[in-house]
Design an enzyme around this catalytic site. Sequence first.
Site, PDB file in Angstrom:
ATOM      1  N   HIS A 148       1.005  -1.165   0.192  1.00 38.18           N
ATOM      2  CA  HIS A 148       0.086   0.159  -0.082  1.00 38.18           C
ATOM      3  C   HIS A 148       0.925   1.265  -0.078  1.00 38.18           C
ATOM      4  CE1 HIS A 148       0.288  -0.115   4.477  1.00 38.18           C
ATOM      5  NE2 HIS A 148       0.445   1.274   4.450  1.00 38.18           N
ATOM      6  N   ASP A 178       0.217  -7.575   1.769  1.00 43.20           N
ATOM      7  CA  ASP A 178       0.723  -6.176   1.722  1.00 43.20           C
ATOM      8  C   ASP A 178       2.162  -5.984   1.776  1.00 43.20           C
ATOM      9  OD1 ASP A 178       0.256  -3.634   1.414  1.00 43.20           O
ATOM     10  OD2 ASP A 178      -0.286  -3.379   3.542  1.00 43.20           O
ATOM     11  N   SER A 254       4.585   3.041   7.717  1.00 45.12           N
ATOM     12  CA  SER A 254       4.423   1.786   7.050  1.00 45.12           C
ATOM     13  C   SER A 254       5.554   1.309   6.156  1.00 45.12           C
ATOM     14  CB  SER A 254       3.044   2.147   5.944  1.00 45.12           C
ATOM     15  OG  SER A 254       1.962   2.008   6.757  1.00 45.12           O
TER      16      SER A 254
END
Length: 503
Positions: A148, A178, A254
């Site tokens: 992402h 992911d 992230s």
Amino acid sequence: MMNFMKRMFSREFFFANLILVGILLGFAVAMAIFGLGSRKTPGFSAKAQSPASVDTGVQEAISYAEKVQGAFRYVAKEVLPSVVELRVVSQVSSGSNPIEEWPWRFFFDSPEDGKNNTPRAPRTQRGLGSGVIVERKGDTVYILTNNHVAGDSTEITVILSDKREYKAVLVGKDERRDLAVVSFETKDKDIVIARLGDSDSLRVGDWAIALGSPLGLQFSVTTGTISALQRSGGPEGNISDFIQTDAAINQGNSGGALANIRGEVVGINTWIASPTGGSIGLGFAVPINNAKRAVRDLIDKKEVKYGWLGIKMGETDSVVLKSLGVEGKKGAYVESAYLGSPAEKGGILPGDLITKVDARAVESNEQLTRLVGDIPAGSKVEFTVLRGTVERKLSVKIDERNDKIVGDNSKLWPGLVVLPSDSPLVASIAGEKATGLIVAAVIQKSPAAGMALAARDKIVEVNGKKVSNLRDFYDALNASGSKIAFRYIREDKEYESPAYIKK
């Protein structure tokens, strides 16, 4: 005037003045003493500054805290050079022109009644994330991050902790976990590669250190503990079992590193649970052991290949397990199986509870998905299943996952969700007075959908055999041969479904 002068030199006036002067002198002396006393604060006194005056236990505690502090400094020094900031640019769809959408057309009527709902041109979107340098081949440096963060990027800039910048490209992505790998080219020899640890060795309560660039604040370090392991859920479609930590993780973290106290990367920070979008101590990371195979596949093959068993799993609770005849057991419940799949060829049937893959116990649907996904296509694996009270060991040859086959519901047998009436879900579907076996859902385009079954139907027979619980239902279904028909009740009327011929 004479009277005034007389009073000034009188005896009474003299004593009155003497008393007044005494009071003033006393007040002045008291203030002076108070002022001197107030200056002797612990922070400035020689006695307070002397280490000898600190309690021995406090000294030991400070010494121990300084050693822990030294360990955190070591982790930051060891790991930060291998952590990068990623600045990405992507093209995202803007959707239809809002002026042409309802309710705007109610006020500004389109001359073609909404037929001009053409998509608008894609717009440029910029984002920030983090990544971890995990490998180098010649002049090519590889960075692990989240899908992402970089999976849809058209431009990627890598910024090292010493502020060097490089242009990077997307190597490949793994949407199911992911994860993504990006790379950049450099002849610089001092690029630091992260040391990857063993996330299987983590225990709840271990130190956890999160490193990344939260909210664009480059190369931040936050500390906490491992709060929990093997957490499921998270972003839709993600099959990882997550590490939970209370080390502060925010947007921009992230793809960054979650490290242990030895300076080894044990996780990739991925998402947070927060009603505000900020850290509330519920951060989650993909275990590094889950990512190692993905990294290898993405670098070598540009994509990740998953193993495929060919089943659809059902949710279990105590009511479902009891109705299946496996009360108190743990495993993954096979609700339907794809015709022609490895599961069907290997003898796994709808209604089975898979309890082991080889020697590894299966405790949930999510765990089975991860275990099977990591099995290379073509491998033969022993599955242990419970069929009621009977345990069976079945050899299954795993296929490679193919999204086209997985999306073909016409092969999903039987393609319906059946629940006992005392399941909590049934009351919301069929009402409190429902009894027997209730159809909770029918998968579109599945064999069950072709047999005209619908939610809220009560199944009473399978190929002429009466059924009252899930064990009866699946035993009759699996013994019925190639031609199957259901008898069911809908709105107090009994019906016979069209027969389905298994091919």
